[in-house]
Design an enzyme around this catalytic site. Sequence first.
Site, PDB file in Angstrom:
ATOM      1  N   CYS A 108     -17.003  19.211 133.165  1.00 16.23           N
ATOM      2  CA  CYS A 108     -17.852  18.337 132.349  1.00 16.23           C
ATOM      3  C   CYS A 108     -19.203  19.014 132.190  1.00 16.23           C
ATOM      4  O   CYS A 108     -19.760  19.520 133.161  1.00 16.23           O
ATOM      5  CB  CYS A 108     -18.021  16.978 133.050  1.00 16.23           C
ATOM      6  SG  CYS A 108     -19.110  15.835 132.181  1.00 16.23           S
ATOM      7  N   HIS A 150     -11.580  11.917 128.090  1.00 20.54           N
ATOM      8  CA  HIS A 150     -12.817  12.221 128.824  1.00 20.54           C
ATOM      9  C   HIS A 150     -14.035  11.739 128.028  1.00 20.54           C
ATOM     10  O   HIS A 150     -14.945  11.118 128.576  1.00 20.54           O
ATOM     11  CB  HIS A 150     -12.875  13.739 129.079  1.00 20.54           C
ATOM     12  CG  HIS A 150     -14.048  14.212 129.858  1.00 20.54           C
ATOM     13  ND1 HIS A 150     -13.940  14.819 131.098  1.00 20.54           N
ATOM     14  CD2 HIS A 150     -15.379  14.181 129.589  1.00 20.54           C
ATOM     15  CE1 HIS A 150     -15.154  15.128 131.547  1.00 20.54           C
ATOM     16  NE2 HIS A 150     -16.038  14.766 130.638  1.00 20.54           N
ATOM     17  N   GLU A 151     -14.045  12.014 126.712  1.00 17.35           N
ATOM     18  CA  GLU A 151     -15.207  11.637 125.887  1.00 17.35           C
ATOM     19  C   GLU A 151     -15.320  10.119 125.711  1.00 17.35           C
ATOM     20  O   GLU A 151     -16.416   9.559 125.756  1.00 17.35           O
ATOM     21  CB  GLU A 151     -15.139  12.311 124.511  1.00 17.35           C
ATOM     22  CG  GLU A 151     -15.168  13.825 124.519  1.00 17.35           C
ATOM     23  CD  GLU A 151     -16.183  14.420 125.461  1.00 17.35           C
ATOM     24  OE1 GLU A 151     -17.284  13.854 125.631  1.00 17.35           O
ATOM     25  OE2 GLU A 151     -15.878  15.460 126.062  1.00 17.35           O
ATOM     26  N   HIS A 154     -16.862   8.656 128.652  1.00 15.17           N
ATOM     27  CA  HIS A 154     -18.330   8.813 128.650  1.00 15.17           C
ATOM     28  C   HIS A 154     -19.000   7.632 127.934  1.00 15.17           C
ATOM     29  O   HIS A 154     -20.064   7.173 128.334  1.00 15.17           O
ATOM     30  CB  HIS A 154     -18.742  10.106 127.936  1.00 15.17           C
ATOM     31  CG  HIS A 154     -18.851  11.302 128.843  1.00 15.17           C
ATOM     32  ND1 HIS A 154     -19.675  11.337 129.948  1.00 15.17           N
ATOM     33  CD2 HIS A 154     -18.265  12.515 128.789  1.00 15.17           C
ATOM     34  CE1 HIS A 154     -19.583  12.522 130.539  1.00 15.17           C
ATOM     35  NE2 HIS A 154     -18.719  13.262 129.848  1.00 15.17           N
TER      36      HIS A 154
END
Length: 197
Positions: A108, A150-151, A154
């Site tokens: 990351c 993953h995004e 976030h």
Amino acid sequence: MSNKLRSSPSGPGGGYPQGMAIRDIRLFGDPILRTAAEPVTDFDKQLRSLVRDLTQTLDDAQGAGLAAPQIGVGLRVFAYAVGSERGYLVNPELEFPDDDERVGEEGCLSFPGIYYDVKRRLHTVAKGFTDRGDPIQIVGTEVLARCLQHETDHLDGVLFIDRMDIATRKQAMREIRAANWDVQLKISPHRMTDRIF
Ligand SMILES: [Zn+2]
């Protein structure tokens, strides 16, 4: 926490086309990374400039994905660059066509130099909008599917350490606590940079 990952000053001018800006990437410990981002409601010039900054900052950092909170903006937007698959998505919603999962190494941009295995869904469809408000979808498999998950995490204030199994997270936290992100960090040439989101 200071961010000295970049060697050149940010802002317009610094060797990049006018009107584009490389933003500082927020590191773990910055509260914005733990804050859920707001949906985009205005598909305006400011949004297009955010998308440009995200894309430019992602390219500069040579990562595979970057979400708006990582550059200090609490809006639901991310950019991705996984191999030849490049783009961005506004207000993403994930769908999973099956139950397949895969464990793979992940990094990351907000945790420089930290790479650990994370289990993710193997296939993901991300539905969202362009910066003009037109609906689009991205069908992702393997690394792109991992990136989309993953995004989107976030944007919910969820970080990859939260997705690790307990033993892996313990080990990662030990390394994170010992890490000195104030010194200039270079990505090792041996690293798979297409897994840093
Ligand atoms: Zn990340």
